[in-house]
Motif scaffolding. Structure first.
Motif, PDB file in Angstrom:
ATOM      1  N   GLU A 317       0.827  -1.202   0.000  1.00  0.00           N
ATOM      2  CA  GLU A 317       0.000   0.000   0.000  1.00  0.00           C
ATOM      3  C   GLU A 317       0.871   1.264   0.000  1.00  0.00           C
ATOM      4  OE1 GLU A 317      -3.283  -0.240   2.837  1.00  0.00           O
ATOM      5  OE2 GLU A 317      -3.341   1.965   2.832  1.00  0.00           O
ATOM      6  N   ALA A 318       1.999   1.186   0.709  1.00  0.00           N
ATOM      7  CA  ALA A 318       2.895   2.341   0.783  1.00  0.00           C
ATOM      8  C   ALA A 318       3.865   2.401  -0.403  1.00  0.00           C
ATOM      9  CB  ALA A 318       3.670   2.306   2.091  1.00  0.00           C
ATOM     10  N   GLY A 319       3.750   1.427  -1.308  1.00  0.00           N
ATOM     11  CA  GLY A 319       4.603   1.433  -2.496  1.00  0.00           C
ATOM     12  C   GLY A 319       6.060   1.087  -2.205  1.00  0.00           C
ATOM     13  N   VAL A 320       6.285   0.306  -1.167  1.00  0.00           N
ATOM     14  CA  VAL A 320       7.661  -0.062  -0.804  1.00  0.00           C
ATOM     15  C   VAL A 320       8.010  -1.422  -1.420  1.00  0.00           C
ATOM     16  CG1 VAL A 320       9.189  -0.691   1.120  1.00  0.00           C
ATOM     17  CG2 VAL A 320       7.619   1.248   1.337  1.00  0.00           C
ATOM     18  N   TRP A 321       9.125  -1.454  -2.146  1.00  0.00           N
ATOM     19  CA  TRP A 321       9.568  -2.714  -2.771  1.00  0.00           C
ATOM     20  C   TRP A 321       9.960  -3.716  -1.685  1.00  0.00           C
ATOM     21  CZ3 TRP A 321      13.544  -6.165  -2.835  1.00  0.00           C
ATOM     22  CH2 TRP A 321      13.570  -7.086  -3.896  1.00  0.00           C
ATOM     23  N   TYR A 330       9.728 -14.290   6.553  1.00  0.00           N
ATOM     24  CA  TYR A 330      10.534 -13.069   6.507  1.00  0.00           C
ATOM     25  C   TYR A 330      10.101 -12.152   5.376  1.00  0.00           C
ATOM     26  CZ  TYR A 330      13.515 -15.733   9.594  1.00  0.00           C
ATOM     27  OH  TYR A 330      13.972 -16.480  10.645  1.00  0.00           O
ATOM     28  N   ILE A 331      10.127 -10.867   5.683  1.00  0.00           N
ATOM     29  CA  ILE A 331       9.866  -9.849   4.670  1.00  0.00           C
ATOM     30  C   ILE A 331      11.090  -8.959   4.594  1.00  0.00           C
ATOM     31  CG2 ILE A 331       8.468  -7.822   4.155  1.00  0.00           C
ATOM     32  CD1 ILE A 331       6.212  -9.595   5.591  1.00  0.00           C
ATOM     33  N   TRP A 332      11.552  -8.779   3.379  1.00  0.00           N
ATOM     34  CA  TRP A 332      12.800  -8.069   3.122  1.00  0.00           C
ATOM     35  C   TRP A 332      12.447  -6.858   2.275  1.00  0.00           C
ATOM     36  CZ3 TRP A 332      17.747  -8.459   4.685  1.00  0.00           C
ATOM     37  CH2 TRP A 332      18.780  -8.022   3.862  1.00  0.00           C
ATOM     38  N   LEU A 333      12.632  -5.668   2.843  1.00  0.00           N
ATOM     39  CA  LEU A 333      12.167  -4.482   2.130  1.00  0.00           C
ATOM     40  C   LEU A 333      13.310  -3.535   1.812  1.00  0.00           C
ATOM     41  CD1 LEU A 333      11.717  -1.696   4.249  1.00  0.00           C
ATOM     42  CD2 LEU A 333      10.460  -3.544   5.366  1.00  0.00           C
ATOM     43  N   SER A 341      20.394   1.064   6.004  1.00  0.00           N
ATOM     44  CA  SER A 341      19.703   0.121   6.897  1.00  0.00           C
ATOM     45  C   SER A 341      19.587   0.654   8.326  1.00  0.00           C
ATOM     46  CB  SER A 341      20.454  -1.213   6.939  1.00  0.00           C
ATOM     47  OG  SER A 341      20.472  -1.828   5.681  1.00  0.00           O
ATOM     48  N   TRP A 342      20.679   1.223   8.859  1.00  0.00           N
ATOM     49  CA  TRP A 342      20.644   1.685  10.254  1.00  0.00           C
ATOM     50  C   TRP A 342      19.852   2.975  10.406  1.00  0.00           C
ATOM     51  CZ3 TRP A 342      21.128  -1.066  14.400  1.00  0.00           C
ATOM     52  CH2 TRP A 342      21.955  -2.189  14.412  1.00  0.00           C
ATOM     53  N   GLU A 367      22.877  -3.756   2.621  1.00  0.00           N
ATOM     54  CA  GLU A 367      22.814  -2.311   2.899  1.00  0.00           C
ATOM     55  C   GLU A 367      21.658  -1.679   2.123  1.00  0.00           C
ATOM     56  OE1 GLU A 367      22.754   0.207   4.700  1.00  0.00           O
ATOM     57  OE2 GLU A 367      24.906   0.602   4.964  1.00  0.00           O
ATOM     58  N   GLY A 368      20.875  -0.861   2.841  1.00  0.00           N
ATOM     59  CA  GLY A 368      19.721  -0.224   2.197  1.00  0.00           C
ATOM     60  C   GLY A 368      18.473  -1.098   2.235  1.00  0.00           C
ATOM     61  N   TYR A 369      18.591  -2.252   2.912  1.00  0.00           N
ATOM     62  CA  TYR A 369      17.434  -3.157   3.048  1.00  0.00           C
ATOM     63  C   TYR A 369      17.181  -3.430   4.523  1.00  0.00           C
ATOM     64  CZ  TYR A 369      17.576  -3.641  -1.931  1.00  0.00           C
ATOM     65  OH  TYR A 369      17.537  -3.352  -3.274  1.00  0.00           O
ATOM     66  N   PHE A 370      16.047  -4.066   4.798  1.00  0.00           N
ATOM     67  CA  PHE A 370      15.602  -4.223   6.178  1.00  0.00           C
ATOM     68  C   PHE A 370      14.751  -5.476   6.277  1.00  0.00           C
ATOM     69  CE2 PHE A 370      13.420  -2.759  10.080  1.00  0.00           C
ATOM     70  CZ  PHE A 370      14.492  -2.182  10.743  1.00  0.00           C
TER      71      PHE A 370
END
Ligand SMILES: *Cc1c(COP(=O)(O)O)cnc(C)c1O
Length: 395
Positions: A317-321, A330-333, A341-342, A367-370
Motif C-alpha cells: 500500500e505504501a509502495g515499498v519494494w 521473513y519480509i525483506w524491504l 539500513s541503520w 545495505e539499504g534493506y531491512f
C-alpha cells in the motif's frame, strides 16, 4: 600449543547486541513507548498438543525399567527416520532410511558437515546470508567467494558458469530475504554443481512455509540433485522446536564426488563426534510428522503467514519494494527515501516504535534493506502494520 588463528578473521557479530543497545537507550529516553518487535528470528507459538503428548508419554517410558532407553543409534531411531522418509515421499522424493541422519539442529549440521571436505575448497556463499555459514567456514580459514543477491535478481542469484566453486550454500526459502527459488532456478544450480563436481549444501529450514503450487520444498525434487546435494533441515521453524532441538540431514548414497562415499563418511563422522538426540525429543519429532501433528503445525504456520500477509500488504500500500512473506516468515524491504539500513532502523524505532533488523547485518548487499519477521503476536503485528503505513506515508 598453537591456537586456531582463523578465529582472528571472524568479524565480531555486533548486530543483535547493537540492536538491543539502541532499543534500551530508546526505552530509557521514552519509558512510555510501546515498542513492537518485528526483529525476532525465533518462533513464538507453543509446541502443538500431539507433540506435547508424545513427550509426556516418552518421559514416562524413560522412568520405567521395562521401557527405559540408554545409548541408541547415533543416527536416529528407525521410527523417526521412517517418519521423515514418509514426509519426503509426500514431496515425491524417495529416501532410504540410511540416507537420513537425525541431529540436534540444522545450524550445527551446516557447520559440522565441513568435516567431510578439505580445507582448501572454495566455498560459494550468497550475500546477504545467514551468518553461521560464513563463520563456520572462517573458523577453518576456508576461501570464501560471495555471489551477489540483489534487487536485480530478486535476491535469488543464479550460478555464473565462469565462477569456480567446490562447496555451495543455498538457503531457500531464504533467511534473511524470504525469497525462494523455483524448481527451474534450482535446476540451474544442480546442473552447475554436477558439471563442476561441486557439492551443494541446501538449507531447507523454511520448507514447511512453502505454499506456492509447484514450488520446491526439497532440492531432491530437482532431477540430478541426488548426485550433488546434501539437504539440511530442521523442525525449529516447522514445529516450533527452536528450544526443543531436532534437525535432520540427507546425504544421498548417489552422492559420490571423486568416487568418495559421502554418506559413509558422514555416518563415520557422526558416530565419532555425536551420540544422538534424546529419545523423548525423537518421539516428539515423530509426532510432528503424524497427520494430527502436521495439521496442527500447519495451523501455526498459517498464523505466521497471516502476519506476513498483513505486513506485506502495508508495504504494498505504501509502495515499498519488498520480497518474501509468501513462502517465508521473513519480509525483506528496500528502505524508502534512500535511507541506509541503520538510518531506517533508527527512524522506524523513533517514529513508529517498531524494531526490525538492518539488512546490512547480513552482508554487504543487505545495505539499504531491512528485515521484518512474521513470528510475532497477530494483534501486535496488525498494530505494527498500521503504524508502518502511517510512518511510511509521513516519510
Ligand atoms: C532458524 C534457521 C535454521 C534452524 O537452525 P536450528 O539449529 O535447527 O534451530 C537453519 N537455517 C536457517 C537459515 C535458519 O534461519
Amino acid at each position: 600449543m598453537k591456537i586456531n588463528k582463523c578465529f582472528a578473521n571472524l568479524a565480531q557479530s555486533y548486530l543483535f547486541v547493537d540492536i538491543a543497545r539502541k532499543v534500551d537507550a530508546y526505552k530509557t529516553a521514552h519509558p512510555e513507548a510501546d515498542i513492537i518487535r518485528l526483529g525476532i528470528g525465533d518462533v513464538t507459538r507453543p509446541l502443538v498438543p500431539p507433540v506435547v503428548d508424545a513427550m509426556v508419554k516418552a518421559s514416562e517410558e524413560m522412568g520405567r525399567a521395562e521401557t527405559f532407553r540408554g545409548y541408541e543409534d547415533e543416527l536416529g531411531y528407525p521410527f523417526l527416520r521412517e517418519a521423515i522418509a514418509g514426509y519426503y515421499a509426500q514431496k515425491g522424493v524417495k529416501l532410504a532410511l540410511d540416507e537420513i541422519f537425525v541431529s540436534d539442529g540444522a545450524k550445527s549440521d551446516t557447520g559440522n558437515i565441513l568435516d567431510l571436505f578439505e580445507q582448501d575448497n572454495t566455498v560459494l556463499i550468497p550475500d546477504p546470508v545467514f551468518p553461521a555459514y560464513v563463520d563456520a567456514n572462517m573458523m577453518s580459514c576456508r576461501p570464501i567467494e560471495y555471489i551477489n543477491a540483489n534487487k536485480e535478481n530478486g535476491f535469488l542469484p543464479l550460478p555464473n558458469p565462469g565462477q569456480k566453486a567446490d562447496i555451495i550454500y543455498i538457503c531457500s526459502p531464504n533467511n534473511p530475504t524470504g525469497a525462494s527459488y523455483t524448481k527451474a532456478q534450482l535446476a540451474q544450480w544442480v546442473d552447475y554443481a554436477n558439471s563442476m563436481g561441486a557439492v551443494i549444501l541446501y538449507d531447507a529450514a523454511y520448507e514447511a512455509f512453502v505454499q506456492t503450487p509447484g514450488a520446491p520444498r526439497s532440492i531432491y525434487e530437482v532431477p540430478g540433485a541426488e548426485t550433488c546435494a546434501i539437504e539440511i533441515c530442521s523442525l525449529s521453524k516447522t514445529a516450533g522446536f527452536t528450544g526443543t532441538r531436532c534437525g535432520y540431514t540427507i546425504v544421498p548414497k548417489a552422492l559420490r564426488p571423486e568416487g568418495a562415499d559421502l554418506n559413509a563418511m558422514w555416518r563415520r563422522r557422526q558416530t565419532t563426534k555425536y551420540n544422538g538426540l534424546p529419545y523423548v525429543v525423537q518421539r516428539a519429532a515423530q509426532a510432528v510428522f503424524s497427520p494430527a501433528g502436521m495439521a496442527a503445525c500447519q495451523e501455526n504456520i498459517a498464523y505466521y503467514r497471516q502476519n506476513a500477509g498483513v505486513i506485506s500488504a502495508a508495504l504494498t500500500e505504501a509502495g515499498v519494494w519488498h520480497t518474501g512473506g509468501v513462502d517465508s516468515p521473513y519480509i525483506w524491504l528496500e528502505c524508502p527515501g534512500g535511507l541506509d539500513s541503520w538510518a531506517f532502523f533508527d527512524r522506524l524505532l523513533g517514529e513508529a516504535g517498531i524494531v526490525g533488523t538492518p539488512g546490512v547485518g547480513f552482508g554487504r548487499n543487505g545495505e539499504g534493506y531491512f528485515r521484518l519477521t512474521a513470528f510475532g503476536d497477530a494483534a501486535r503485528t496488525a498494530e505494527a502494520a498500521t503504524r508502518l503505513k502511517d510512518f511510511l506515508k509521513a516519510l
